[in-house]
Design an enzyme around this catalytic site. Structure first.
Site, PDB file in Angstrom:
ATOM      1  N   HIS A 105      -3.590  -5.681   0.921  1.00 48.95           N
ATOM      2  CA  HIS A 105      -3.031  -5.902   2.266  1.00 48.95           C
ATOM      3  C   HIS A 105      -3.048  -7.380   2.646  1.00 48.95           C
ATOM      4  O   HIS A 105      -3.962  -7.824   3.344  1.00 48.95           O
ATOM      5  CB  HIS A 105      -3.848  -5.121   3.302  1.00 48.95           C
ATOM      6  CG  HIS A 105      -3.616  -3.647   3.256  1.00 48.95           C
ATOM      7  ND1 HIS A 105      -2.542  -3.046   3.863  1.00 48.95           N
ATOM      8  CD2 HIS A 105      -4.312  -2.664   2.654  1.00 48.95           C
ATOM      9  CE1 HIS A 105      -2.588  -1.744   3.651  1.00 48.95           C
ATOM     10  NE2 HIS A 105      -3.644  -1.474   2.913  1.00 48.95           N
ATOM     11  N   CYS A 118       0.836  -1.200   0.000  1.00 51.08           N
ATOM     12  CA  CYS A 118       0.000   0.000   0.000  1.00 51.08           C
ATOM     13  C   CYS A 118       0.874   1.255   0.000  1.00 51.08           C
ATOM     14  O   CYS A 118       1.585   1.510  -0.960  1.00 51.08           O
ATOM     15  CB  CYS A 118      -0.983  -0.052   1.167  1.00 51.08           C
ATOM     16  SG  CYS A 118      -2.377   1.061   0.959  1.00 51.08           S
ATOM     17  N   GLU A 170      -1.374  -8.805   4.855  1.00 49.93           N
ATOM     18  CA  GLU A 170      -1.208  -8.971   6.306  1.00 49.93           C
ATOM     19  C   GLU A 170      -2.547  -8.996   7.032  1.00 49.93           C
ATOM     20  O   GLU A 170      -2.614  -9.361   8.204  1.00 49.93           O
ATOM     21  CB  GLU A 170      -0.309  -7.854   6.877  1.00 49.93           C
ATOM     22  CG  GLU A 170      -0.950  -6.477   7.024  1.00 49.93           C
ATOM     23  CD  GLU A 170      -0.942  -5.646   5.742  1.00 49.93           C
ATOM     24  OE1 GLU A 170      -0.745  -6.234   4.665  1.00 49.93           O
ATOM     25  OE2 GLU A 170      -1.158  -4.423   5.814  1.00 49.93           O
TER      26      GLU A 170
END
Lengths: 75, 226
Positions: B197, B87, B199
């Protein structure tokens, strides 16, 4: 310094402004490009050096030359 | 494998990233502050997380890309250390010139926060070995400036060399990016930038673990089936 998106790079904000100007009744408006203006107060009177410095500032930070053009005006 | 997470003013996904790396590798990453120029030699993976470094002033990632820590990260990348930018981290890597192209305002002009589908275009990288080529992953995105652009000539070279690693699939391109590009890798193959994302999708509590493979690949650990 004025920084604008290069021709051929989509400028959605410019497009939206173009549409809004049309809806306000302004006819004959072609492409609108939105950009940024940087006003700098500079010391010194060497115009050649100043222009070179400003160009370096644009290249190194103020413009992303992958997508943006810049112009410099001194007065 | 030892990992590190970069911390800059305005980044806000660092804690999620630290949690993901800790859970997947079993070891907490070290953190690197923006002014640090000494990154330990035993760090094999440096992650620049998402957020809004320096308030997205000037252009997203532009100020961060010019901080001292980035020169240190560039030096490490030149030595072959893996670097992952997610990002805002991706935006910082393109602004630093470590990846080609630029990330512009979303074509909708709106911030998008949703789940998209990601196609693994190249599974033969240090970040995607845990996946199959053509595999479609679920992945969350949350950004205002993810509209990837690069000139035609550079793009064609990148496509030929397999440097487009992820594409938005099944009509889920959230930002108008060129050729549905969601993630790109450098020619050497050790610097990956991506807008989504991973994660935030690594365990059952997240509703899935599709993102886990990126870290498992980069950390060289087998993806657990959590």
């Amino acid at each position: 310094m004025t920084v604008t998106l290069k021709n051929g790079v989509l400028d959605p904000q410019g497009k939206a402004i173009e549409g809004a100007l049309g809806s306000l009744g302004f006819s004959g408006v072609g492409h609108v490009r939105q950009g940024k203006v940087f006003d700098l107060e500079l010391e010194g009177s060497d115009k050649v050096k100043t222009e070179a410095d400003l160009k370096a500032m644009c290249e190194k930070l103020l413009a992303n030359t992958v997508i943006e053009n810049y112009t410099i005006a001194l007065d | 494998m030892k990992s590190a997470v970069v911390q800059l003013p305005g980044l806000n996904r660092d804690r999620d990233m630290i949690a993901a790396l800790t859970k997947i590798s079993g070891k907490a990453p070290i953190t690197i502050w923006q002014t640090e120029t000494d990154i330990p030699d035993d760090v094999d993976l440096i992650v620049i997380p998402g957020g809004f470094s320096y308030g997205d002033y000037l252009r997203c990632g532009a100020i961060a890309a010019r901080m001292p820590v980035m020169q240190a990260i560039r030096d490490k990348a030149d030595k072959g250390v893996k670097v992952l930018g997610v990002c805002n981290g991706f935006q910082i890597l393109v602004e630093a010139g470590m990846l080609p192209g630029a990330l512009m305002r979303n074509s909708s002009l709106k911030f998008v926060c949703k789940e998209v589908k990601l196609e693994v275009v190249n599974a033969d990288t240090d970040f995607t070995r845990a996946y199959e080529k053509g595999q479609v992953l679920r992945c969350p995105v949350a950004h205002h400036d993810g509209n990837y652009f690069v000139d035609a000539e550079t793009l064609s070279g990148m496509e030929d060399r397999g440097e487009i690693v992820f594409r938005y699939a099944e009509g889920t391109n959230p930002n108008g990016s060129l050729n549905d590009i969601a993630g790109v890798i450098n020619t050497r193959g050790n610097v990956l930038g991506m807008m989504p994302h991973p994660e935030n999708l690594i365990e059952a509590a997240h509703g899935g673990n599709d993102g886990r493979g990126i870290f498992a690949s980069a950390l060289d650990v087998i993806a657990a089936t959590a």
